[in-house]
Design a protein around this motif. Structure first.
Motif, PDB file in Angstrom:
ATOM      1  N   SER A 115       0.829  -1.207   0.000  1.00  0.00           N
ATOM      2  CA  SER A 115       0.000   0.000   0.000  1.00  0.00           C
ATOM      3  C   SER A 115       0.864   1.259   0.000  1.00  0.00           C
ATOM      4  N   LEU A 116       1.914   1.244   0.811  1.00  0.00           N
ATOM      5  CA  LEU A 116       2.836   2.391   0.845  1.00  0.00           C
ATOM      6  C   LEU A 116       3.506   2.585  -0.513  1.00  0.00           C
ATOM      7  N   TYR A 117       3.856   1.462  -1.141  1.00  0.00           N
ATOM      8  CA  TYR A 117       4.457   1.523  -2.484  1.00  0.00           C
ATOM      9  C   TYR A 117       3.463   2.126  -3.480  1.00  0.00           C
ATOM     10  N   GLY A 118       2.197   1.674  -3.395  1.00  0.00           N
ATOM     11  CA  GLY A 118       1.181   2.193  -4.309  1.00  0.00           C
ATOM     12  C   GLY A 118       0.932   3.674  -4.115  1.00  0.00           C
ATOM     13  N   VAL A 119       0.889   4.112  -2.864  1.00  0.00           N
ATOM     14  CA  VAL A 119       0.704   5.536  -2.580  1.00  0.00           C
ATOM     15  C   VAL A 119       1.880   6.345  -3.120  1.00  0.00           C
ATOM     16  N   GLY A 120       3.078   5.798  -2.950  1.00  0.00           N
ATOM     17  CA  GLY A 120       4.263   6.476  -3.474  1.00  0.00           C
ATOM     18  C   GLY A 120       4.207   6.634  -4.986  1.00  0.00           C
ATOM     19  N   LEU A 121       3.745   5.585  -5.673  1.00  0.00           N
ATOM     20  CA  LEU A 121       3.608   5.660  -7.125  1.00  0.00           C
ATOM     21  C   LEU A 121       2.593   6.718  -7.534  1.00  0.00           C
ATOM     22  N   LEU A 122       1.485   6.790  -6.802  1.00  0.00           N
ATOM     23  CA  LEU A 122       0.456   7.788  -7.110  1.00  0.00           C
ATOM     24  C   LEU A 122       0.991   9.204  -6.923  1.00  0.00           C
ATOM     25  N   ILE A 123       1.779   9.403  -5.884  1.00  0.00           N
ATOM     26  CA  ILE A 123       2.345  10.733  -5.632  1.00  0.00           C
ATOM     27  C   ILE A 123       3.326  11.124  -6.728  1.00  0.00           C
ATOM     28  N   ILE A 124       4.128  10.161  -7.169  1.00  0.00           N
ATOM     29  CA  ILE A 124       5.179  10.448  -8.158  1.00  0.00           C
ATOM     30  C   ILE A 124       4.615  10.516  -9.575  1.00  0.00           C
ATOM     31  N   HIS A 125       3.759   9.546  -9.933  1.00  0.00           N
ATOM     32  CA  HIS A 125       3.309   9.426 -11.325  1.00  0.00           C
ATOM     33  C   HIS A 125       1.851   9.841 -11.541  1.00  0.00           C
ATOM     34  N   GLY A 126       1.121  10.137 -10.477  1.00  0.00           N
ATOM     35  CA  GLY A 126      -0.268  10.530 -10.641  1.00  0.00           C
ATOM     36  C   GLY A 126      -1.159   9.374 -11.033  1.00  0.00           C
ATOM     37  N   SER A 127      -2.229   9.669 -11.744  1.00  0.00           N
ATOM     38  CA  SER A 127      -3.221   8.648 -12.098  1.00  0.00           C
ATOM     39  C   SER A 127      -2.658   7.574 -13.022  1.00  0.00           C
ATOM     40  N   VAL A 128      -1.549   7.864 -13.718  1.00  0.00           N
ATOM     41  CA  VAL A 128      -0.927   6.868 -14.600  1.00  0.00           C
ATOM     42  C   VAL A 128      -0.500   5.650 -13.801  1.00  0.00           C
ATOM     43  N   ALA A 129      -0.174   5.870 -12.533  1.00  0.00           N
ATOM     44  CA  ALA A 129       0.319   4.779 -11.685  1.00  0.00           C
ATOM     45  C   ALA A 129      -0.732   3.698 -11.473  1.00  0.00           C
ATOM     46  N   ARG A 130      -2.013   4.057 -11.659  1.00  0.00           N
ATOM     47  CA  ARG A 130      -3.069   3.066 -11.452  1.00  0.00           C
ATOM     48  C   ARG A 130      -2.961   1.915 -12.438  1.00  0.00           C
ATOM     49  N   LYS A 131      -2.345   2.169 -13.582  1.00  0.00           N
ATOM     50  CA  LYS A 131      -2.212   1.141 -14.615  1.00  0.00           C
ATOM     51  C   LYS A 131      -0.949   0.302 -14.448  1.00  0.00           C
ATOM     52  N   LYS A 132      -0.084   0.699 -13.505  1.00  0.00           N
ATOM     53  CA  LYS A 132       1.155  -0.037 -13.299  1.00  0.00           C
ATOM     54  C   LYS A 132       0.891  -1.273 -12.433  1.00  0.00           C
ATOM     55  N   PRO A 133       1.337  -2.443 -12.888  1.00  0.00           N
ATOM     56  CA  PRO A 133       1.145  -3.656 -12.076  1.00  0.00           C
ATOM     57  C   PRO A 133       2.001  -3.612 -10.810  1.00  0.00           C
ATOM     58  N   VAL A 134       1.479  -4.156  -9.746  1.00  0.00           N
ATOM     59  CA  VAL A 134       2.177  -4.154  -8.459  1.00  0.00           C
ATOM     60  C   VAL A 134       2.739  -5.552  -8.182  1.00  0.00           C
ATOM     61  N   PRO A 135       4.032  -5.664  -7.920  1.00  0.00           N
ATOM     62  CA  PRO A 135       4.628  -6.977  -7.616  1.00  0.00           C
ATOM     63  C   PRO A 135       4.310  -7.403  -6.186  1.00  0.00           C
ATOM     64  N   PHE A 136       3.078  -7.857  -5.965  1.00  0.00           N
ATOM     65  CA  PHE A 136       2.631  -8.161  -4.609  1.00  0.00           C
ATOM     66  C   PHE A 136       3.454  -9.278  -3.975  1.00  0.00           C
ATOM     67  N   GLY A 137       3.935 -10.203  -4.799  1.00  0.00           N
ATOM     68  CA  GLY A 137       4.762 -11.290  -4.273  1.00  0.00           C
ATOM     69  C   GLY A 137       6.026 -10.776  -3.604  1.00  0.00           C
ATOM     70  N   THR A 138       6.594  -9.727  -4.150  1.00  0.00           N
ATOM     71  CA  THR A 138       7.787  -9.124  -3.550  1.00  0.00           C
ATOM     72  C   THR A 138       7.469  -8.586  -2.163  1.00  0.00           C
ATOM     73  N   PHE A 139       6.318  -7.939  -2.033  1.00  0.00           N
ATOM     74  CA  PHE A 139       5.944  -7.374  -0.736  1.00  0.00           C
ATOM     75  C   PHE A 139       5.569  -8.474   0.265  1.00  0.00           C
ATOM     76  N   LEU A 140       4.977  -9.555  -0.227  1.00  0.00           N
ATOM     77  CA  LEU A 140       4.711 -10.698   0.643  1.00  0.00           C
ATOM     78  C   LEU A 140       6.018 -11.282   1.178  1.00  0.00           C
ATOM     79  N   ALA A 141       7.013 -11.375   0.292  1.00  0.00           N
ATOM     80  CA  ALA A 141       8.317 -11.898   0.712  1.00  0.00           C
ATOM     81  C   ALA A 141       8.947 -10.989   1.760  1.00  0.00           C
ATOM     82  N   PHE A 142       8.880  -9.665   1.535  1.00  0.00           N
ATOM     83  CA  PHE A 142       9.397  -8.717   2.530  1.00  0.00           C
ATOM     84  C   PHE A 142       8.660  -8.879   3.862  1.00  0.00           C
ATOM     85  N   GLY A 143       7.328  -9.046   3.770  1.00  0.00           N
ATOM     86  CA  GLY A 143       6.533  -9.242   4.977  1.00  0.00           C
ATOM     87  C   GLY A 143       6.927 -10.512   5.709  1.00  0.00           C
ATOM     88  N   ALA A 144       7.263 -11.566   4.952  1.00  0.00           N
ATOM     89  CA  ALA A 144       7.672 -12.827   5.569  1.00  0.00           C
ATOM     90  C   ALA A 144       9.035 -12.682   6.256  1.00  0.00           C
TER      91      ALA A 144
END
Length: 222
Positions: free
Chosen positions: A171-200
């Motif tokens: 979520s923090l990554y997604g918010v950061g993308l929105l701040i930097i790239h604006g609405s275009v960021a909504r179309k960018k795929p999110v590597p959720f597996g990477t964040f799951l690994a970090f969480g683990a």
């Protein structure tokens, strides 16, 4: 000596990540995502070995190194190619089950099964609801496989905590993308597996290092 081993661990993970996806997508060893994940892994593993409780745990149960290695490889491939190999996730489930039954992991086979089942049901439900709501795939099968594996090695509590932490980081990554790239960021795929690994990674420390567990139990119960 520890630093040399950790660096070797990270380099090998990067090479294995490239091998896992070589037939499906181009993977660059010096891509920005590979460098970021490698630095993160270096810092985390160094921190683990500096903490007596975690260093002792890894010494007594070296199979956890395989689990941490698989998390690193998965974080690398998903961050750069949005692909997650089953060799680094679901195919490790029987390894965790056999290890738990043979006292090679500090959990019971029943805990392993419940953890894996919780990972399967939770993300499968999220994938179904996301598909119904958005009309497209919200969560990939690789993410589900990864959470099953996390649950198998860390149990139900570890599965839940990893999902929670991964969701917060994502979520923090997604918010950061929105701040930097604006609405275009909504179309960018999110590597959720990477964040799951970090969480683990965080969950592994949270569950096995009492001072960290006590701190979060006091200020942010998980």
């Amino acid at each position: 000596m520890k630093i040399a081993l950790i660096i070797s661990f990270t380099i090998c993970a990067n090479l294995v990540a490239r091998w896992f996806v070589k037939d499906d997508a181009p993977y660059r060893l010096f891509h920005s995502s590979a460098i970021i994940v490698s630095i993160f892994t270096l810092l985390i593993l160094y921190g683990f070995l500096q903490l007596t409780t975690l260093a002792t745990l890894l010494a007594h149960y070296p199979l956890y190194y395989l689990f941490l290695f698989a998390l690193t490889v998965t974080a690398q491939t998903d961050a750069q190619t949005l692909l997650i190999s089953r060799w680094g996730t679901i195919y490790l489930f029987p390894v965790a089950l056999i290890a738990a039954n043979s006292d090679l992991l500090p959990i019971t086979p029943l805990t392993t099964l419940f953890g894996a089942l919780l990972g399967l049901l939770t993300l499968s439900l999220c994938a179904y609801l996301g598909r119904r709501w958005s009309g497209q795939e919200a969560i990939g099968q690789g993410d589900i496989d990864l959470l099953i594996t996390i649950g198998a090695f860390l149990g139900p509590n570890g599965c839940w905590c990893s999902l929670l932490c991964g969701s917060i980081i994502g979520s923090l990554y997604g918010v950061g993308l929105l701040i930097i790239h604006g609405s275009v960021a909504r179309k960018k795929p999110v590597p959720f597996g990477t964040f799951l690994a970090f969480g683990a990674f965080f969950t592994f420390a949270y569950l096995n290092h009492p001072p960290l567990s006590q701190f979060f139990a006091q200020y942010l119960p998980l």
